[in-house]
Design an enzyme around this catalytic site. Structure first.
Site, PDB file in Angstrom:
ATOM      1  N   LYS A 182      23.397  16.715  36.824  1.00 56.48           N
ATOM      2  CA  LYS A 182      22.743  16.472  38.120  1.00 56.48           C
ATOM      3  C   LYS A 182      21.974  17.753  38.470  1.00 56.48           C
ATOM      4  CE  LYS A 182      22.444  16.945  42.329  1.00 56.48           C
ATOM      5  NZ  LYS A 182      21.198  17.512  42.902  1.00 56.48           N
ATOM      6  N   GLU A 258      30.233  28.863  39.548  1.00 53.18           N
ATOM      7  CA  GLU A 258      29.378  30.067  39.466  1.00 53.18           C
ATOM      8  C   GLU A 258      28.614  30.122  40.774  1.00 53.18           C
ATOM      9  OE1 GLU A 258      29.043  32.321  36.983  1.00 53.18           O
ATOM     10  OE2 GLU A 258      30.576  31.361  35.763  1.00 53.18           O
ATOM     11  N   CYS A 292      21.270  35.020  41.583  1.00 50.10           N
ATOM     12  CA  CYS A 292      22.624  35.199  42.116  1.00 50.10           C
ATOM     13  C   CYS A 292      23.098  36.628  41.941  1.00 50.10           C
ATOM     14  CB  CYS A 292      23.573  34.232  41.412  1.00 50.10           C
ATOM     15  SG  CYS A 292      23.439  34.290  39.630  1.00 50.10           S
ATOM     16  N   GLU A 392      24.452  36.405  51.624  1.00 52.43           N
ATOM     17  CA  GLU A 392      23.466  36.281  50.545  1.00 52.43           C
ATOM     18  C   GLU A 392      22.176  35.727  51.146  1.00 52.43           C
ATOM     19  OE1 GLU A 392      23.934  33.074  47.686  1.00 52.43           O
ATOM     20  OE2 GLU A 392      23.487  34.489  46.085  1.00 52.43           O
TER      21      GLU A 392
HETATM   22  P1  NDP Z   1      23.289  24.635  46.436  1.00 47.12           P
HETATM   23  O1  NDP Z   1      24.743  24.909  46.501  1.00 47.12           O
HETATM   24  O2  NDP Z   1      22.587  24.210  47.649  1.00 47.12           O
HETATM   25  O3  NDP Z   1      22.980  23.503  45.354  1.00 47.12           O
HETATM   26  C1  NDP Z   1      23.407  23.606  44.011  1.00 47.12           C
HETATM   27  C2  NDP Z   1      23.502  22.222  43.417  1.00 47.12           C
HETATM   28  O4  NDP Z   1      24.533  21.505  44.080  1.00 47.12           O
HETATM   29  C3  NDP Z   1      22.226  21.378  43.601  1.00 47.12           C
HETATM   30  O5  NDP Z   1      22.063  20.554  42.488  1.00 47.12           O
HETATM   31  C4  NDP Z   1      22.575  20.572  44.834  1.00 47.12           C
HETATM   32  O6  NDP Z   1      21.808  19.388  44.952  1.00 47.12           O
HETATM   33  C5  NDP Z   1      24.036  20.274  44.577  1.00 47.12           C
HETATM   34  N1  NDP Z   1      24.807  19.914  45.762  1.00 47.12           N
HETATM   35  C6  NDP Z   1      24.526  20.164  47.057  1.00 47.12           C
HETATM   36  N2  NDP Z   1      25.491  19.623  47.853  1.00 47.12           N
HETATM   37  C7  NDP Z   1      26.391  19.030  47.040  1.00 47.12           C
HETATM   38  C8  NDP Z   1      27.592  18.298  47.249  1.00 47.12           C
HETATM   39  N3  NDP Z   1      28.089  18.080  48.467  1.00 47.12           N
HETATM   40  N4  NDP Z   1      28.262  17.832  46.178  1.00 47.12           N
HETATM   41  C9  NDP Z   1      27.798  18.068  44.930  1.00 47.12           C
HETATM   42  N5  NDP Z   1      26.659  18.726  44.658  1.00 47.12           N
HETATM   43  C10 NDP Z   1      25.964  19.224  45.700  1.00 47.12           C
HETATM   44  O7  NDP Z   1      22.630  25.936  45.803  1.00 47.12           O
HETATM   45  P2  NDP Z   1      21.062  26.208  45.577  1.00 47.12           P
HETATM   46  O8  NDP Z   1      20.488  25.133  44.731  1.00 47.12           O
HETATM   47  O9  NDP Z   1      20.456  26.513  46.891  1.00 47.12           O
HETATM   48  O10 NDP Z   1      21.105  27.517  44.658  1.00 47.12           O
HETATM   49  C11 NDP Z   1      21.185  28.794  45.161  1.00 47.12           C
HETATM   50  C12 NDP Z   1      22.625  29.292  45.136  1.00 47.12           C
HETATM   51  O11 NDP Z   1      23.123  29.248  43.808  1.00 47.12           O
HETATM   52  C13 NDP Z   1      22.768  30.732  45.571  1.00 47.12           C
HETATM   53  O12 NDP Z   1      23.881  30.851  46.407  1.00 47.12           O
HETATM   54  C14 NDP Z   1      23.014  31.468  44.272  1.00 47.12           C
HETATM   55  O13 NDP Z   1      23.712  32.684  44.405  1.00 47.12           O
HETATM   56  C15 NDP Z   1      23.796  30.466  43.498  1.00 47.12           C
HETATM   57  N6  NDP Z   1      23.718  30.755  42.071  1.00 47.12           N
HETATM   58  C16 NDP Z   1      24.823  31.259  41.419  1.00 47.12           C
HETATM   59  C17 NDP Z   1      24.730  31.637  40.092  1.00 47.12           C
HETATM   60  C18 NDP Z   1      25.899  32.235  39.362  1.00 47.12           C
HETATM   61  O14 NDP Z   1      25.839  32.326  38.142  1.00 47.12           O
HETATM   62  N7  NDP Z   1      26.951  32.668  40.019  1.00 47.12           N
HETATM   63  C19 NDP Z   1      23.477  31.498  39.349  1.00 47.12           C
HETATM   64  C20 NDP Z   1      22.395  30.978  40.140  1.00 47.12           C
HETATM   65  C21 NDP Z   1      22.521  30.607  41.448  1.00 47.12           C
HETATM   66  P3  NDP Z   1      20.433  19.404  45.802  1.00 47.12           P
HETATM   67  O15 NDP Z   1      19.519  20.308  45.088  1.00 47.12           O
HETATM   68  O16 NDP Z   1      20.008  17.997  45.775  1.00 47.12           O
HETATM   69  O17 NDP Z   1      20.793  19.907  47.170  1.00 47.12           O
END
Ligand code: NDP
Length: 493
Positions: A182, A258, A292, A392
């Site tokens: 997804k 992550e 991140c 963040e």
């Molecule tokens: P989000 O948490 O908003 O979204 C991540 C994914 O989760 C998307 O596919 C999103 O879908 C989906 N999602 C959102 N809500 C739900 C739910 N209730 N149940 C299941 N899936 C859900 O993060 P971002 O996309 O905004 O990414 C940025 C974040 O990711 C930052 O906090 C960053 O630090 C972190 N990150 C961490 C990394 C690591 O290795 N530790 C690496 C890269 C990023 P949709 O897009 O449709 O909302």
């Protein structure tokens, strides 16, 4: 800076295409837009709740057919060919990634190369998910096996949407699982195009790879709450990750998380300061700060504070914002209007609570106004409790903090809910060792920043995550350990 960007023509993609049957999508249409120009990059169809259930069933049936899960040689060959296909399509995929996400073309090329490298690493490991034999006595034999789990749901964010997908997808497949992906709703087109190369492999059994599209709150949630998904590999915000964990806890399914970060990048006075200056800019402003592991808190030792800051300010002011498809551009837009608004909110808060040294001076051209641009910002003199220091921001905003001596550097670095990464700049290796041991972060770079290797584990302490990806641990996460015990005595007792 020109008033508008002159870009090659683009015909929006219509996805998933008919031949892309690995996508299960029968819901509403939605578009993704280019954060640089606002033009439509792709029109896609979302998945319904029934689609998600169907995708999981399909993956479950594929796991039940056994061939894939028991044949490491096939998995190895498929993944090696996939790595080559990613490399062969690098330019096309990199352009699409830049259009959909906004990062510079050079960063997109690196991301596709890095993804191919990740897949290749796990292709090799697909043939060596070894167990072990244990000597338990003359009349008994014990074998420890590492077995695949079943259906794995992989949920990805938009910032590095290809490599972050590959570092979960490749080990999950290499270990013999079947996968439902997804992707983030802001970057689905590049994800579908990358997955299509794998789905086209004639030796990939039907159902081993499935993709669902649509919002996290609906489609993501349906995947997470489906009890036939044995494991969720989630990359995203800490808040979303905590919710995923709670949902999976209802029926005790495995989760790897992550999550976010607010990483300290510590410069001691004895460091090679030219190198540290390059490192500070790279750590904070790569991908417009949307990483991140961004070194978004720069800790400077007292005696170098003023000089280093003056040089840093000059460097950051000179960063060239522009069209990320233009090879001379150093920073593109942030990913979306809502991200732009959120980052600008933190800049305003920084101005109110501290001192905004840079960040006011976005060139007022039509092109930059039209795109989701944020001027790179440096904020100093903030109280440690400020939200700008603690939260963040995920944008080009660097907080600078001052310290005196090693103990205070460690104390400030540790004053965080996160623990994803850190940088240490010093010419004293004993100090690097001491500070490196004292700081609670999954990755610590010494005299460098942002170097990743498929061979080396990544992951977070505290609210930055659970479990590890990449490296050997990265494939073990996608297996369950099983003990088989044989008795060869003629009677049982
Ligand atoms: P989000 O948490 O908003 O979204 C991540 C994914 O989760 C998307 O596919 C999103 O879908 C989906 N999602 C959102 N809500 C739900 C739910 N209730 N149940 C299941 N899936 C859900 O993060 P971002 O996309 O905004 O990414 C940025 C974040 O990711 C930052 O906090 C960053 O630090 C972190 N990150 C961490 C990394 C690591 O290795 N530790 C690496 C890269 C990023 P949709 O897009 O449709 O909302």
């Amino acid at each position: 800076m020109t008033d508008t960007f002159v870009r090659p023509d683009w015909t929006p993609l219509d996805l998933p295409r008919a031949e892309q049957s690995f996508c299960v999508t029968n819901g509403d249409r939605f578009d993704t837009t280019d954060p640089t120009t606002g033009e439509v990059v792709a029109s896609l169809t979302a998945s319904t709740l029934e689609d998600v259930a169907g995708a999981v069933e399909r993956a479950r049936a594929a796991f039940g057919r056994r061939g894939w899960r028991n044949d490491g040689q096939v998995r190895c060959r498929v993944l090696f060919r996939y790595a080559e296909a990613l490399r062969a399509n690098r330019e096309r995929l990199a352009e699409l990634l830049t259009r959909e996400q906004g990062k510079t073309l050079a960063e997109s090329r690196n991301e596709i190369e890095g993804s191919a490298d990740m897949v290749e690493f796990y292709a090799g490991l697909a043939r060596s998910t070894y167990g072990r034999a244990i000597p338990v006595g003359d009349d008994a034999h014990s074998v420890i096996l590492r077995e695949p789990l079943g259906v794995v749901g992989v949920i990805t964010p938009w910032n590095w949407p290809v490599v972050l997908l590959m570092r979960a997808l490749a080990p999950a497949l290499a270990a013999g699982n079947t996968v439902v992906v997804k992707p983030a709703s802001l970057t689905p087109a590049v994800t579908v195009e990358c997955l299509a190369l794998l789905a086209a492999d004639p030796d990939l059994p039907e159902g081993v790879l499935t993709c669902v599209l649509g919002s996290g709150a609906v489609v993501g949630d349906a995947l997470v709450t489906n009890r036939h998904v044995e494991m969720i590999a989630f990359t995203g915000e800490s808040g979303t990750g905590i919710n995923v964990l709670k949902q999976a806890a209802n029926d005790l399914r495995k989760v790897s998380l992550e999550l976010g970060g607010k990483s300290p990048n510590i410069v001691f006075a004895d460091a090679d300061l030219d190198k540290a200056l390059d490192g500070a800019v790279n750590a904070a402003f790569t991908t417009s700060g949307q990483i991140c592991t961004a070194g978004s808190r720069l800790l400077l030792e007292d005696s170098i504070y003023e000089d280093f800051l003056a040089r840093l300010t000059e460097r950051v002011r000179a960063l060239r914002l522009g069209d990320p498809l233009d090879p001379t551009t150093q920073m593109g837009p942030v990913v979306s209007r809502s991200q732009q608004t959120s980052v600008n909110g933190y800049v305003e808060l920084g101005r109110a609570e501290g001192k905004l040294l840079v960040g006011d001076d976005l060139d007022d051209t039509e092109a930059l106004r039209q795109g989701c641009y944020v001027a790179p910002a440096i904020v100093t003199d903030l109280p440690r409790s400020s939200r700008v220091v603690q939260e963040e921001i995920f944008g080009p905003v660097l907080v600078v903090q001052r310290f005196s001596g090693e103990a205070e550097a460690i104390e400030i670095a540790e004053d965080s809910q996160f623990g994803l990464a850190a940088g240490i700049w010093t010419s004293d290796l004993n100090r690097a060792w001491r500070v490196g041991r004292a700081v609670s972060s999954g990755t610590i770079w010494i005299n460098t920043y942002h170097h990743f290797y498929p061979e080396a584990e990544v992951g977070g302490f505290r609210q930055s995550g659970l479990g590890r990806q990449q490296g050997l641990e990265g494939i073990h996460e996608f297996t369950e350990t099983k003990h088989l015990n044989f008795d060869s005595k003629s009677t049982l007792f």
